[in-house]
Design a protein around this motif. Structure first.
Motif, short mmCIF file in Angstrom:
data_model
loop_
_atom_site.label_atom_id
_atom_site.label_comp_id
_atom_site.label_asym_id
_atom_site.label_seq_id
_atom_site.Cartn_x
_atom_site.Cartn_y
_atom_site.Cartn_z
N GLU A 1 23.86 -1.52 69.92
CA GLU A 1 22.53 -1.01 70.27
C GLU A 1 21.45 -2.04 69.99
O GLU A 1 20.48 -2.16 70.75
CB GLU A 1 22.25 0.28 69.50
CG GLU A 1 23.04 1.47 69.99
CD GLU A 1 22.80 1.74 71.47
OE1 GLU A 1 21.64 1.90 71.87
OE2 GLU A 1 23.80 1.75 72.23
N ASP A 2 21.60 -2.80 68.91
CA ASP A 2 20.62 -3.85 68.62
C ASP A 2 20.64 -4.91 69.72
O ASP A 2 19.57 -5.39 70.13
CB ASP A 2 20.93 -4.48 67.26
CG ASP A 2 19.84 -5.42 66.79
OD1 ASP A 2 18.76 -4.94 66.43
OD2 ASP A 2 20.07 -6.65 66.82
N CYS A 3 21.82 -5.25 70.20
CA CYS A 3 21.93 -6.20 71.33
C CYS A 3 21.22 -5.65 72.56
O CYS A 3 20.47 -6.36 73.25
CB CYS A 3 23.39 -6.46 71.67
SG CYS A 3 24.25 -7.57 70.54
N ARG A 4 21.44 -4.39 72.85
CA ARG A 4 20.85 -3.77 74.03
C ARG A 4 19.33 -3.73 73.96
O ARG A 4 18.65 -3.75 74.99
CB ARG A 4 21.42 -2.37 74.22
CG ARG A 4 22.87 -2.37 74.72
CD ARG A 4 23.43 -0.97 74.81
NE ARG A 4 24.76 -0.99 75.43
CZ ARG A 4 25.70 -0.08 75.25
NH1 ARG A 4 25.45 0.95 74.42
NH2 ARG A 4 26.85 -0.16 75.86
N GLN A 5 18.81 -3.64 72.74
CA GLN A 5 17.37 -3.56 72.56
C GLN A 5 16.72 -4.93 72.44
O GLN A 5 15.55 -5.05 72.07
CB GLN A 5 17.06 -2.70 71.34
CG GLN A 5 17.44 -1.24 71.52
CD GLN A 5 17.35 -0.44 70.24
OE1 GLN A 5 16.70 -0.87 69.27
NE2 GLN A 5 17.97 0.73 70.21
N GLY A 6 17.51 -5.96 72.73
CA GLY A 6 16.94 -7.29 72.74
C GLY A 6 17.21 -8.12 71.52
O GLY A 6 16.62 -9.21 71.35
N CYS B 1 19.66 -3.69 61.65
CA CYS B 1 20.26 -2.43 62.08
C CYS B 1 21.18 -1.90 60.99
O CYS B 1 21.77 -2.66 60.22
CB CYS B 1 21.02 -2.59 63.40
SG CYS B 1 22.29 -3.88 63.43
#
Length: 258
Positions: free
Chosen positions: A251-256, A235
């Motif tokens: 956002e990277d966490c949220r996307q898995g 990211c």
């Protein structure tokens, strides 16, 4: 994922100079994560203040002052006060909102802030405002992108390209960090400059030590250095600020992401 604590359970490697890391670490903690500070750079004075001091004593020569980073803003402003210099008649351009904010905190008004937070964007933004022969004082770090000065010269400006600070390697004992990396207990590495990438890899034995870590970069120039040195980028901040970097990790966490 708890929307109020999206970084819960994540440990993020923070590589900024020790004096500058605290706000970023606090933001990570506020989002439920844990910051692991491991400074790999330190900010130092130039080898010789003489050229910058001489320029400050004769600021009336210049049409523009260009500052490329918060560190540059801090160091330039301190020398300006030391020599009781005046920016009357000099327009000021900054790279990045953090740089503009650092200047504003020290009473210096920014006249131009390009939309993109990178050195190459500034000549494009300044092009309509520069006349051939205009003299520009560029106060920068020793590792700043040379494309900025080159771009201004291509526009016909007379550029005094001067170092306001140096970025030096900093090395704490990496034993504990290597253990955490080997055991998969570091989830993200937050890179804020090419020098943080190079210096970290020098201390931990190369990119292989980060094979299980998500790589976050503050901007495309940092990402290019990381990729060239063998890292996979997961990211990149948008905008290219610390807040943007933290948002990219969230956002990277949220996307898995890990």
């Amino acid at each position: 994922m708890n929307p109020e604590r999206p970084l819960a359970g994540k440990r993020i490697l923070v590589l900024r100079a020790r004096a500058q890391a605290a706000p970023f670490l606090a933001q990570i903690e506020a989002l439920g994560g844990e910051g692991y500070p491991f400074p790999v750079i330190t900010i130092a004075d130039p080898d010789d203040w003489g050229p910058l001091d001489e320029a400050i004593r004769h600021l009336q020569r210049y049409r523009w002052l260009v500052i490329t980073s918060p560190n540059g803003a801090e160091r330039f402003a301190a020398r300006l006060v030391r020599w009781q210099g005046s920016l009357a008649g000099v327009r000021v351009a900054a790279v990045g909102t953090a740089t503009a904010e650092a200047l504003a905190e020290r009473g210096i008004t920014v006249d131009l802030l390009p939309r993109e937070f990178r050195g190459r964007a500034l000549p494009e933004a300044m092009a309509p405002l520069l006349s051939p022969g205009d003299r520009v004082l560029l106060a920068r770090g020793d590792l700043a992108d040379p494309a900025l000065a080159e771009g201004l010269k291509e526009l016909g400006a007379r550029v005094d390209d001067l170092v306001a600070y140096r970025t030096l390697p900093h090395g704490d004992d990496p034993t504990e960090l290597k253990r955490l990396l080997a055991q998969g207990e570091i989830h993200y590495a937050a890179f804020t400059s090419g020098s943080t990438v190079r210096n970290l890899l020098d201390q931990i034995g190369g990119p292989g030590a980060l094979s299980a870590v998500r790589i976050a970069c503050i901007g495309p120039e940092t990402a290019r250095v990381a990729a060239r040195l063998g890292l996979t980028i997961h990211c990149t901040a948008q905008p290219h600020t610390l807040e943007g970097l933290l948002h990219a990790i969230v956002e990277d966490c949220r996307q898995g992401g890990r």
